[in-house]
Design a protein around this motif. Structure first.
Motif, PDB file in Angstrom:
ATOM      1  N   GLY A  71       0.798  -1.227   0.000  1.00  0.00           N
ATOM      2  CA  GLY A  71       0.000   0.000   0.000  1.00  0.00           C
ATOM      3  C   GLY A  71       0.824   1.266   0.000  1.00  0.00           C
ATOM      4  N   ARG A  72       2.109   1.169   0.299  1.00  0.00           N
ATOM      5  CA  ARG A  72       2.984   2.345   0.246  1.00  0.00           C
ATOM      6  C   ARG A  72       3.599   2.456  -1.147  1.00  0.00           C
ATOM      7  NH1 ARG A  72       5.535   4.502   5.590  1.00  0.00           N
ATOM      8  NH2 ARG A  72       3.823   4.115   7.058  1.00  0.00           N
ATOM      9  N   THR A  73       3.777   3.645  -1.615  1.00  0.00           N
ATOM     10  CA  THR A  73       4.037   3.850  -3.040  1.00  0.00           C
ATOM     11  C   THR A  73       5.329   4.590  -3.353  1.00  0.00           C
ATOM     12  OG1 THR A  73       2.733   5.898  -2.966  1.00  0.00           O
ATOM     13  CG2 THR A  73       1.566   3.859  -3.553  1.00  0.00           C
ATOM     14  N   GLU A  74       6.204   4.773  -2.376  1.00  0.00           N
ATOM     15  CA  GLU A  74       7.406   5.571  -2.613  1.00  0.00           C
ATOM     16  C   GLU A  74       8.662   4.848  -2.156  1.00  0.00           C
ATOM     17  OE1 GLU A  74       5.380  10.005  -2.094  1.00  0.00           O
ATOM     18  OE2 GLU A  74       6.796   9.263  -0.581  1.00  0.00           O
ATOM     19  N   ILE A  75       9.740   5.072  -2.923  1.00  0.00           N
ATOM     20  CA  ILE A  75      11.075   4.625  -2.543  1.00  0.00           C
ATOM     21  C   ILE A  75      11.957   5.865  -2.431  1.00  0.00           C
ATOM     22  CG2 ILE A  75      13.038   3.163  -3.118  1.00  0.00           C
ATOM     23  CD1 ILE A  75      11.227   1.598  -4.997  1.00  0.00           C
ATOM     24  N   VAL A  76      12.702   5.960  -1.345  1.00  0.00           N
ATOM     25  CA  VAL A  76      13.614   7.087  -1.110  1.00  0.00           C
ATOM     26  C   VAL A  76      15.041   6.620  -1.361  1.00  0.00           C
ATOM     27  CG1 VAL A  76      14.603   8.565   0.682  1.00  0.00           C
ATOM     28  CG2 VAL A  76      12.115   8.326   0.489  1.00  0.00           C
ATOM     29  N   ILE A  77      15.806   7.447  -2.100  1.00  0.00           N
ATOM     30  CA  ILE A  77      17.212   7.156  -2.352  1.00  0.00           C
ATOM     31  C   ILE A  77      17.931   8.476  -2.595  1.00  0.00           C
ATOM     32  CG2 ILE A  77      16.830   6.821  -4.841  1.00  0.00           C
ATOM     33  CD1 ILE A  77      19.048   4.640  -4.720  1.00  0.00           C
ATOM     34  N   ASP A  78      19.221   8.516  -2.279  1.00  0.00           N
ATOM     35  CA  ASP A  78      19.964   9.762  -2.516  1.00  0.00           C
ATOM     36  C   ASP A  78      20.437   9.821  -3.960  1.00  0.00           C
ATOM     37  OD1 ASP A  78      23.294   8.999  -1.842  1.00  0.00           O
ATOM     38  OD2 ASP A  78      21.682   7.609  -1.335  1.00  0.00           O
ATOM     39  N   ARG A  79      20.471  11.021  -4.504  1.00  0.00           N
ATOM     40  CA  ARG A  79      20.759  11.218  -5.911  1.00  0.00           C
ATOM     41  C   ARG A  79      22.212  10.897  -6.271  1.00  0.00           C
ATOM     42  NH1 ARG A  79      17.383  13.587  -9.357  1.00  0.00           N
ATOM     43  NH2 ARG A  79      16.218  14.649  -7.715  1.00  0.00           N
ATOM     44  N   ASP A  80      23.106  10.922  -5.305  1.00  0.00           N
ATOM     45  CA  ASP A  80      24.514  10.654  -5.588  1.00  0.00           C
ATOM     46  C   ASP A  80      24.912   9.234  -5.185  1.00  0.00           C
ATOM     47  OD1 ASP A  80      26.840  11.787  -6.770  1.00  0.00           O
ATOM     48  OD2 ASP A  80      27.778  11.947  -4.796  1.00  0.00           O
ATOM     49  N   ASN A  81      23.932   8.362  -5.002  1.00  0.00           N
ATOM     50  CA  ASN A  81      24.238   6.978  -4.663  1.00  0.00           C
ATOM     51  C   ASN A  81      24.897   6.294  -5.857  1.00  0.00           C
ATOM     52  OD1 ASN A  81      24.241   4.451  -3.315  1.00  0.00           O
ATOM     53  ND2 ASN A  81      22.284   4.920  -2.351  1.00  0.00           N
ATOM     54  N   PHE A  82      25.462   5.124  -5.612  1.00  0.00           N
ATOM     55  CA  PHE A  82      26.129   4.387  -6.685  1.00  0.00           C
ATOM     56  C   PHE A  82      25.141   4.094  -7.814  1.00  0.00           C
ATOM     57  CE2 PHE A  82      28.073   0.619  -8.657  1.00  0.00           C
ATOM     58  CZ  PHE A  82      29.346   1.109  -8.872  1.00  0.00           C
ATOM     59  N   PRO A  83      25.580   4.162  -9.070  1.00  0.00           N
ATOM     60  CA  PRO A  83      24.639   3.997 -10.187  1.00  0.00           C
ATOM     61  C   PRO A  83      23.772   2.747 -10.106  1.00  0.00           C
ATOM     62  CG  PRO A  83      26.721   4.837 -11.014  1.00  0.00           C
ATOM     63  CD  PRO A  83      26.928   4.562  -9.554  1.00  0.00           C
ATOM     64  N   THR A  84      24.341   1.587  -9.767  1.00  0.00           N
ATOM     65  CA  THR A  84      23.525   0.376  -9.671  1.00  0.00           C
ATOM     66  C   THR A  84      22.355   0.568  -8.725  1.00  0.00           C
ATOM     67  OG1 THR A  84      25.059  -1.368 -10.345  1.00  0.00           O
ATOM     68  CG2 THR A  84      23.518  -1.933  -8.617  1.00  0.00           C
ATOM     69  N   ASP A  85      22.596   1.165  -7.574  1.00  0.00           N
ATOM     70  CA  ASP A  85      21.529   1.364  -6.587  1.00  0.00           C
ATOM     71  C   ASP A  85      20.413   2.220  -7.167  1.00  0.00           C
ATOM     72  OD1 ASP A  85      24.208   0.908  -5.360  1.00  0.00           O
ATOM     73  OD2 ASP A  85      23.046   0.770  -3.518  1.00  0.00           O
ATOM     74  N   ARG A  86      20.810   3.310  -7.835  1.00  0.00           N
ATOM     75  CA  ARG A  86      19.812   4.211  -8.421  1.00  0.00           C
ATOM     76  C   ARG A  86      19.071   3.540  -9.578  1.00  0.00           C
ATOM     77  NH1 ARG A  86      22.432   7.791 -10.938  1.00  0.00           N
ATOM     78  NH2 ARG A  86      24.601   7.499 -10.317  1.00  0.00           N
ATOM     79  N   PHE A  87      19.821   2.843 -10.427  1.00  0.00           N
ATOM     80  CA  PHE A  87      19.193   2.210 -11.585  1.00  0.00           C
ATOM     81  C   PHE A  87      18.205   1.123 -11.162  1.00  0.00           C
ATOM     82  CE2 PHE A  87      23.325   3.062 -14.196  1.00  0.00           C
ATOM     83  CZ  PHE A  87      23.028   4.424 -14.193  1.00  0.00           C
ATOM     84  N   ILE A  88      18.582   0.330 -10.176  1.00  0.00           N
ATOM     85  CA  ILE A  88      17.684  -0.732  -9.719  1.00  0.00           C
ATOM     86  C   ILE A  88      16.430  -0.148  -9.086  1.00  0.00           C
ATOM     87  CG2 ILE A  88      17.456  -2.513  -7.923  1.00  0.00           C
ATOM     88  CD1 ILE A  88      20.200  -3.504  -8.754  1.00  0.00           C
ATOM     89  N   VAL A  89      16.596   0.886  -8.272  1.00  0.00           N
ATOM     90  CA  VAL A  89      15.431   1.531  -7.658  1.00  0.00           C
ATOM     91  C   VAL A  89      14.514   2.108  -8.731  1.00  0.00           C
ATOM     92  CG1 VAL A  89      14.739   3.579  -6.340  1.00  0.00           C
ATOM     93  CG2 VAL A  89      16.395   1.966  -5.381  1.00  0.00           C
ATOM     94  N   GLU A  90      15.073   2.793  -9.708  1.00  0.00           N
ATOM     95  CA  GLU A  90      14.248   3.377 -10.763  1.00  0.00           C
ATOM     96  C   GLU A  90      13.559   2.289 -11.594  1.00  0.00           C
ATOM     97  OE1 GLU A  90      15.961   7.562 -12.158  1.00  0.00           O
ATOM     98  OE2 GLU A  90      17.474   5.992 -12.287  1.00  0.00           O
ATOM     99  N   GLY A  91      14.264   1.171 -11.833  1.00  0.00           N
ATOM    100  CA  GLY A  91      13.664   0.079 -12.582  1.00  0.00           C
ATOM    101  C   GLY A  91      12.510  -0.561 -11.835  1.00  0.00           C
ATOM    102  N   ILE A  92      12.699  -0.793 -10.530  1.00  0.00           N
ATOM    103  CA  ILE A  92      11.622  -1.369  -9.729  1.00  0.00           C
ATOM    104  C   ILE A  92      10.434  -0.413  -9.668  1.00  0.00           C
ATOM    105  CG2 ILE A  92      10.969  -2.029  -7.376  1.00  0.00           C
ATOM    106  CD1 ILE A  92      13.817  -3.126  -7.031  1.00  0.00           C
ATOM    107  N   ALA A  93      10.727   0.872  -9.492  1.00  0.00           N
ATOM    108  CA  ALA A  93       9.642   1.856  -9.427  1.00  0.00           C
ATOM    109  C   ALA A  93       8.850   1.888 -10.728  1.00  0.00           C
ATOM    110  CB  ALA A  93      10.215   3.236  -9.117  1.00  0.00           C
ATOM    111  N   ALA A  94       9.543   1.849 -11.856  1.00  0.00           N
ATOM    112  CA  ALA A  94       8.847   1.850 -13.141  1.00  0.00           C
ATOM    113  C   ALA A  94       8.013   0.592 -13.312  1.00  0.00           C
ATOM    114  CB  ALA A  94       9.864   1.981 -14.280  1.00  0.00           C
ATOM    115  N   ASP A  95       8.549  -0.542 -12.889  1.00  0.00           N
ATOM    116  CA  ASP A  95       7.853  -1.814 -13.031  1.00  0.00           C
ATOM    117  C   ASP A  95       6.613  -1.895 -12.143  1.00  0.00           C
ATOM    118  OD1 ASP A  95       7.669  -4.565 -13.998  1.00  0.00           O
ATOM    119  OD2 ASP A  95       8.278  -5.145 -11.984  1.00  0.00           O
ATOM    120  N   ARG A  96       6.727  -1.301 -10.955  1.00  0.00           N
ATOM    121  CA  ARG A  96       5.647  -1.413  -9.975  1.00  0.00           C
ATOM    122  C   ARG A  96       4.739  -0.184  -9.929  1.00  0.00           C
ATOM    123  NH1 ARG A  96       6.530  -4.580  -5.581  1.00  0.00           N
ATOM    124  NH2 ARG A  96       4.404  -3.948  -5.103  1.00  0.00           N
TER     125      ARG A  96
END
Length: 407
Positions: free
Chosen positions: A120-145
């Protein structure tokens, strides 16, 4: 201090270093063709014992026992090594860590598991300067879900703060994904305080400890961390592409839902059943066949870390990075080189980043001369100082070579 005096100081510090004797256990420590290896935060040197262990494994276990090896210890290796990593470097009780897959895959698994635990929660928080893999995976999961990503802003020479993370949280936050030691700046985040703030918002946290494990002590159990992942080829010296590990707090294991249902994460792998039923405990995070060769390679370093203790490793790291900062300021400060890492030793991990516009073109020549840092955009050289394999003189030699080339 004159540069010759700084070299004298480096040699004096090495002579006084109680951990100096461990350096000769690493292969290539006396290689004259590589006078300064300053990239242990990307790929740690192998222990000489590891070469012998790998050769013996191929001859005696793989070659000698063949498929019988799975019943003679290989299948238990992911959990056994996971427990050792937890005990030695993570402040984690047994049964919460396992070795498997790559860091990227493990991160994907635990982020998805955290989301499943906060329906039921709809947000993922991550810092913009995190390692690329971390950001890419989060963005991919967010797009998928169909989820939203909320970004924490951080200075490139620092990292996420408690206040910055708290400002990004909302009642819709399901999980925050953060790195304990920033991959570029080496800034150490307040893991305990940030975890507390995330829990107060009703969310869960995933910590990436790739630049912490083996160099900066953490207390995952005591700090109430939910999930963590990390690689094993940096300060755990497991070799190129060595398998990663993940931590899941005991309280989450009973309901853990990870998305990659493989046979070895099932309750009865050799029953060859028609439907997936997850295993009990941390084994349910496993998916496919464990990468045994990669696990064999990290065992000697884990044993060495257990012998030395993370407290002493951290003390050496603090001394090395402080010496490096002082050397850079003395040898390169007048040439406009900027320290892009926290100046407080307690606030940085085991590397420092130095910035100058000329550095982007200098790396090939440095590497050709056997001086090996690495480069991170936009104009930073990272100097990775692995406490058990890097000496003060080696650190000085590398920094002096960079300064000479800059001039």
């Amino acid at each position: 201090m004159h540069s010759d005096s700084r070299l004298t100081l480096a040699r004096s510090l090495d002579a006084q270093d109680p951990l100096a004797r461990y350096r000769r256990l690493f292969q290539g420590h006396d290689d004259g063709g590589i006078p300064a290896y300053l990239d242990g935060n990307s790929l740690g040197r192998p222990l000489t014992a590891t070469a012998d262990r790998l050769a013996d494994f191929v001859r005696s276990q793989w070659g000698g026992r063949l498929i019988r090896g799975w019943d003679e210890g290989w299948l238990e290796l992911p959990a056994r090594l996971g427990d050792q990593i937890g005990r030695v470097a993570l402040g984690a009780a047994a049964g919460q860590c396992v070795v498997a897959d790559s860091t990227s895959v493990m991160l994907y698994k635990v982020v998805r598991a955290a989301l499943a635990a906060r329906p039921g929660r709809t947000e993922i928080v991550i810092d913009r300067d995190n390692f690329p893999t971390d950001r890419f995976i989060v963005e991919g999961i967010a797009a998928d879900r169909g989820l939203n990503v909320r970004w924490v802003e951080a200075e490139h020479d620092a990292g996420p703060t408690s206040a910055g993370v708290a400002a990004a949280l909302s009642p819709d936050t399901a999980v925050a994904v953060l790195s304990h030691v920033a991959y570029r700046s080496a800034h150490i985040a307040d893991m305990e305080g940030i975890t507390r703030a995330i829990h107060e918002a009703g969310a869960l946290v995933v910590w990436d400890l790739s630049h912490s494990v083996g160099s900066v002590p953490v207390e995952l159990d005591a700090w109430d961390v939910d999930f963590a992942v990390g690689c094993s080829y940096k300060y755990l010296n497991g070799g190129p592409g060595a398998p990663a590990w993940a931590y899941v707090a005991h309280r989450h294991l009973g309901d853990l839902q990870q998305p990659i249902h493989g046979w070895l994460g099932s309750a009865d792998p050799f029953g060859m059943g028609t439907a997936y039923e997850p295993a009990e405990g941390i084994r349910r995070l496993v998916s496919g066949t464990p990468p045994i060769l990669g696990m064999v390679a990290m065992q000697d370093m884990l044993d060495l870390l257990e012998e030395v203790g993370m407290t002493r490793v951290r003390e050496k790291s603090l001394q090395l990075t402080a010496f490096a900062v002082e050397s850079v300021e003395e040898l390169m400060g007048a040439h406009g080189v900027r320290i892009a890492s926290p100046l407080d030793p307690e606030q940085r991990g085991s590397h420092i980043t130095i910035d100058h516009p000329a550095f982007k073109t200098m790396l090939p020549e440095l590497w050709n001369d056997g001086v090996i840092p690495d480069f991170r955009n936009p104009d930073g050289l990272r100097l990775g100082l692995s406490p058990l394999s890097t000496s003060f003189e080696e650190t000085y030699t590398g920094i002096r070579a960079i300064a000479d080339l800059l001039r």
